[in-house]
Write a protein that holds these residues in place. Structure first.
Motif, PDB file in Angstrom:
ATOM      1  N   LYS A   1      40.185  26.182  39.798  1.00  0.00           N
ATOM      2  CA  LYS A   1      40.378  25.918  38.361  1.00  0.00           C
ATOM      3  C   LYS A   1      39.714  26.997  37.509  1.00  0.00           C
ATOM      4  O   LYS A   1      40.282  27.441  36.506  1.00  0.00           O
ATOM      5  N   HIS A   2      38.517  27.423  37.911  1.00  0.00           N
ATOM      6  CA  HIS A   2      37.834  28.474  37.150  1.00  0.00           C
ATOM      7  C   HIS A   2      38.574  29.799  37.264  1.00  0.00           C
ATOM      8  O   HIS A   2      38.703  30.542  36.274  1.00  0.00           O
ATOM      9  N   ILE A   3      39.068  30.114  38.450  1.00  0.00           N
ATOM     10  CA  ILE A   3      39.818  31.358  38.639  1.00  0.00           C
ATOM     11  C   ILE A   3      41.090  31.349  37.800  1.00  0.00           C
ATOM     12  O   ILE A   3      41.414  32.335  37.119  1.00  0.00           O
ATOM     13  N   ILE A   4      41.811  30.243  37.825  1.00  0.00           N
ATOM     14  CA  ILE A   4      43.048  30.129  37.042  1.00  0.00           C
ATOM     15  C   ILE A   4      42.763  30.271  35.556  1.00  0.00           C
ATOM     16  O   ILE A   4      43.509  30.930  34.810  1.00  0.00           O
ATOM     17  N   SER A   5      41.682  29.661  35.100  1.00  0.00           N
ATOM     18  CA  SER A   5      41.306  29.762  33.694  1.00  0.00           C
ATOM     19  C   SER A   5      41.047  31.213  33.296  1.00  0.00           C
ATOM     20  O   SER A   5      41.500  31.677  32.241  1.00  0.00           O
ATOM     21  N   LEU A   6      40.349  31.954  34.151  1.00  0.00           N
ATOM     22  CA  LEU A   6      40.056  33.361  33.866  1.00  0.00           C
ATOM     23  C   LEU A   6      41.332  34.203  33.882  1.00  0.00           C
ATOM     24  O   LEU A   6      41.477  35.139  33.088  1.00  0.00           O
ATOM     25  N   LEU A   7      42.247  33.870  34.771  1.00  0.00           N
ATOM     26  CA  LEU A   7      43.525  34.574  34.819  1.00  0.00           C
ATOM     27  C   LEU A   7      44.346  34.319  33.557  1.00  0.00           C
ATOM     28  O   LEU A   7      44.920  35.248  32.969  1.00  0.00           O
ATOM     29  N   ASN A   8      44.383  33.068  33.142  1.00  0.00           N
ATOM     30  CA  ASN A   8      45.177  32.709  31.964  1.00  0.00           C
ATOM     31  C   ASN A   8      44.596  33.287  30.679  1.00  0.00           C
ATOM     32  O   ASN A   8      45.342  33.608  29.737  1.00  0.00           O
ATOM     33  N   GLU A   9      43.277  33.415  30.642  1.00  0.00           N
ATOM     34  CA  GLU A   9      42.638  34.009  29.462  1.00  0.00           C
ATOM     35  C   GLU A   9      42.682  35.535  29.507  1.00  0.00           C
ATOM     36  O   GLU A   9      42.220  36.198  28.582  1.00  0.00           O
ATOM     37  N   ASP A  10      43.228  36.060  30.591  1.00  0.00           N
ATOM     38  CA  ASP A  10      43.357  37.505  30.811  1.00  0.00           C
ATOM     39  C   ASP A  10      42.004  38.205  30.930  1.00  0.00           C
ATOM     40  O   ASP A  10      41.904  39.424  30.726  1.00  0.00           O
TER      41      ASP A  10
END
Length: 273
Positions: A166-175
């Protein structure tokens, strides 16, 4: 080289190292001459010992071809330099292990290749962080803070962890995170596939490169241009998220790269189950 020759070579090597390490003066002289040649006066000032004691030690080292005299200075021979290099590595390895003794002693190290274990001295400046009973998330929060400030990551992920995903996905989505390479087992890959969100945001993302290996691994390694971190499993097979080693220096990152490259070379040929 046969096993017998190897054993004989190791025996000779051990005898030489023992001869050096059992004498405080012989060891100090080698270390004092390791970087540059020095004359007797310089050695006397550095070691704070009388000339007679230093000359006796130098004579012993000359006899076994570890030190030679060039004009008025003493310097290491090629053999002396090689032996002292290994001695320095031994001392630094011992220091690295002693500094974070609790971390190394508590965990399973069997999945760290022997050649990489030998270079554990590269982690001598790593910081050991331990969660407490009053705050079990200290290590995890420190880790999340580190990856949140990195644009590229390489990771050996030995567990299926929704929190990490979830943290990785959040960082990816926030670019914030531009690229991530993740080494996982076939079992973890299949578990990710069953989660629609994780499958879409991780397996199908152009920013994510998944490397699949067949055998389970007991190493959680993360590295970037800014840091490296390491968590391990207890010897009973349970993952320990309460203790972590973190480092920012080039030596530690060099060690992490060697571990990453070892396991990235273990990938499946098709890179998919």
């Amino acid at each position: 080289m046969t096993n017998l020759e190897t054993k004989q070579e190791l025996t000779r090597e051990y005898r030489d190292i023992k001869y050096i390490l059992t004498s405080n003066m012989r060891a100090k002289l080698l270390l004092a001459l390791y970087e540059i040649p020095k004359n007797l006066d310089e050695l006397r000032k550095e070691l704070t010992k009388p000339s007679a004691t230093i000359l006796h030690g130098l004579k012993e080292l000359e006899t076994i071809n570890l030190v030679k005299k060039a004009q008025k200075c003493y310097e290491l021979t090629s053999n002396g330099y090689l032996l002292t290099t290994n001695m320095v590595k031994l001392i630094e390895n011992w220091y690295a292990l002693s500094k974070n003794e609790i971390f190394w002693d508590n965990h399973d190290l069997s999945d760290i290749p022997e050649e990489i274990i030998k270079n554990i001295y590269l982690l001598k400046d790593a910081e050991y962080i331990n969660s407490t009973t009053s705050d079990l998330s200290i290590a995890f929060n420190k880790y999340i803070n580190l990856i949140s400030n990195s644009t590229e990551l390489q990771m050996i992920l030995p567990i299926y962890s929704e929190n990490h995903f979830k943290h990785i996905i959040s960082l990816l989505n926030e670019d914030k995170l531009k690229k991530i390479e993740i080494i996982i087992t076939t079992e973890i890959y299949r578990s990710i596939e069953t989660n629609e969100t994780f499958r879409k945001e991780l397996l199908n993302s152009k920013k994510v490169n998944v490397i699949i290996i067949n055998k389970p691994v007991t190493i959680f390694l993360t590295q970037s241009k800014e840091f490296m971190s390491l968590t391990l499993f207890f010897k009973d097979g349970h993952y320990d998220d309460s203790q972590i080693l973190i480092a920012h220096d080039e030596n530690a990152k060099k060690w992490a790269i060697s571990l990453w490259e070892f396991y990235s070379g273990e990938r499946n040929n098709d890179n998919r189950p």
